[in-house]
Motif scaffolding. Structure first.
Motif, PDB file in Angstrom:
ATOM      1  N   ARG A 159      31.317   5.133 -11.129  1.00 46.15           N
ATOM      2  CA  ARG A 159      31.348   4.344 -12.362  1.00 46.15           C
ATOM      3  C   ARG A 159      30.208   3.332 -12.375  1.00 46.15           C
ATOM      4  O   ARG A 159      29.757   2.860 -11.329  1.00 46.15           O
ATOM      5  CB  ARG A 159      32.684   3.589 -12.489  1.00 46.15           C
ATOM      6  N   ALA A 162      29.327  -1.672 -16.071  1.00 46.78           N
ATOM      7  CA  ALA A 162      29.966  -1.924 -17.365  1.00 46.78           C
ATOM      8  C   ALA A 162      31.330  -1.239 -17.445  1.00 46.78           C
ATOM      9  O   ALA A 162      32.291  -1.803 -17.986  1.00 46.78           O
ATOM     10  CB  ALA A 162      29.055  -1.449 -18.496  1.00 46.78           C
ATOM     11  N   GLU A 163      31.429  -0.031 -16.909  1.00 43.11           N
ATOM     12  CA  GLU A 163      32.714   0.676 -16.911  1.00 43.11           C
ATOM     13  C   GLU A 163      33.731  -0.019 -16.008  1.00 43.11           C
ATOM     14  O   GLU A 163      34.920  -0.065 -16.339  1.00 43.11           O
ATOM     15  CB  GLU A 163      32.502   2.121 -16.476  1.00 43.11           C
ATOM     16  N   LEU A 165      33.967  -3.186 -15.464  1.00 47.70           N
ATOM     17  CA  LEU A 165      34.419  -4.413 -16.099  1.00 47.70           C
ATOM     18  C   LEU A 165      35.252  -4.165 -17.342  1.00 47.70           C
ATOM     19  O   LEU A 165      36.119  -4.980 -17.671  1.00 47.70           O
ATOM     20  CB  LEU A 165      33.200  -5.283 -16.461  1.00 47.70           C
ATOM     21  N   SER A 166      35.024  -3.047 -18.023  1.00 49.00           N
ATOM     22  CA  SER A 166      35.706  -2.806 -19.299  1.00 49.00           C
ATOM     23  C   SER A 166      36.829  -1.780 -19.214  1.00 49.00           C
ATOM     24  O   SER A 166      37.772  -1.843 -20.006  1.00 49.00           O
ATOM     25  CB  SER A 166      34.689  -2.354 -20.355  1.00 49.00           C
ATOM     26  N   ASP A 167      36.743  -0.817 -18.281  1.00 44.54           N
ATOM     27  CA  ASP A 167      37.726   0.270 -18.226  1.00 44.54           C
ATOM     28  C   ASP A 167      38.602   0.169 -16.974  1.00 44.54           C
ATOM     29  O   ASP A 167      38.763   1.131 -16.218  1.00 44.54           O
ATOM     30  CB  ASP A 167      37.017   1.638 -18.246  1.00 44.54           C
ATOM     31  N   ARG A 168      39.154  -1.003 -16.736  1.00 46.92           N
ATOM     32  CA  ARG A 168      39.996  -1.182 -15.550  1.00 46.92           C
ATOM     33  C   ARG A 168      41.267  -0.342 -15.625  1.00 46.92           C
ATOM     34  O   ARG A 168      41.732   0.191 -14.615  1.00 46.92           O
ATOM     35  CB  ARG A 168      40.356  -2.655 -15.371  1.00 46.92           C
ATOM     36  N   GLU A 169      41.831  -0.261 -16.807  1.00 52.33           N
ATOM     37  CA  GLU A 169      43.079   0.506 -16.946  1.00 52.33           C
ATOM     38  C   GLU A 169      42.846   1.988 -16.647  1.00 52.33           C
ATOM     39  O   GLU A 169      43.654   2.619 -15.952  1.00 52.33           O
ATOM     40  CB  GLU A 169      43.635   0.332 -18.359  1.00 52.33           C
TER      41      GLU A 169
END
Length: 283
Positions: A159, A162-163, A165-169
């Protein structure tokens, strides 16, 4: 002479079957049967003291996996409640079925866009099949913890920053599915995975803060320029309307004086039309 062990299914709570070599009680062999009979005789002869050593209790959240002469007893794990063992030849191991949580230590990870970050997480898991967790792995809890560290590294290595930090779920769900599939043969059920924190280097934090500040300043300048453009268009339209009537400008003067006097100011600026002075200048 021992008969060959028979292969049986061990059915877990996740409705997936696993093969395990489970010996039947008849596979103890001649010496095993002799020891078993002698043990029962000793139990009978030592009554009423032997029940204190033969009866064991496990709690509602526990299960006991029993081995007789080193062989797994058929019937699966015992419990909850009372169960019977033969002290001389039986050994058992208690397994806790409650959900356990542990923190994954911060892992130094190189992201896909070559940024070094430190990421930590928390994992929730429980033992879904006590028998498999004892027979298939030495320490299910420790193995799950070590596997969680390597899984976190492998997944976040694919990853970008940016991914992360934004796509934790999405990362948590992918990590949970990977861990659950890997620990399934150990009788472990991974219930939840949460990424706690993504720590950036100090220099990278300063660079990102400077970039964000520059972006905000540029956006503010664009908004201010757009506001001035709209204001100039509105002033142009107002001037066009006022130029159509000479009395409109005087009414605007009076309106301005009214708004100034309403604020109780000691100084009043009165605009004087220049056209009135032209007659005096000509004379």
């Amino acid at each position: 002479m021992q008969r060959p062990s028979q292969r049986h299914y061990i059915k877990g709570t996740n409705d997936r079957s696993f093969f395990a070599d489970q010996p039947m009680s008849g596979n103890l062999g001649v010496f095993g049967w002799i020891l078993t009979v002698l043990s029962y005789i000793v139990i009978v002869l030592t009554l009423p003291f032997s029940p204190f050593f033969c009866l064991k209790v496990v709690q509602e959240y526990e299960r006991a996996v029993i081995f007789r002469l080193g062989r797994l007893m058929p019937g699966g794990a015992r419990g909850p409640g009372l169960f019977f063992i033969i002290p001389c030849i039986d050994s058992y191991r208690k397994v806790d079925l409650r959900t356990v949580s542990f923190d994954v230590p911060p892992q130094e990870i190189l992201s896909k866009d070559s940024v070094t970050v430190a990421v930590d997480a928390v994992v929730y898991f429980r033992i879904s099949n006590a028998t498999i967790s004892v027979t298939n792995v030495e320490d299910a809890s420790r193995s799950t913890k070590l596997l969680a560290q390597t899984t976190l590294r492998n997944i976040l290595g694919t990853r970008t920053l940016a991914e992360m930090l934004s796509d934790r779920e999405a990362i948590s769900l992918q990590m949970q599915a990977t861990l659950d599939e890997a620990t399934d043969p150990w009788g472990v059920k991974v219930e939840r995975v949460e990424v706690k924190d993504v720590r950036l280097p100090v220099q990278l934090q300063r660079a990102m803060a400077a970039e964000a500040e520059a972006t905000r300043e540029a956006r503010a300048k664009v908004i201010a320029a757009e506001g001035e453009q709209k204001a100039s268009r509105a002033l142009y339209q107002a001037a066009s309307v006022i130029s159509e009537s000479s009395a409109a400008l005087q009414l605007r003067y009076l309106q301005t004086l009214n708004s100034i006097s309403a604020e109780k100011n000691s100084t009043i600026i009165f605009p004087f039309p220049i056209e009135l002075l032209q007659n005096f200048l000509k004379s």
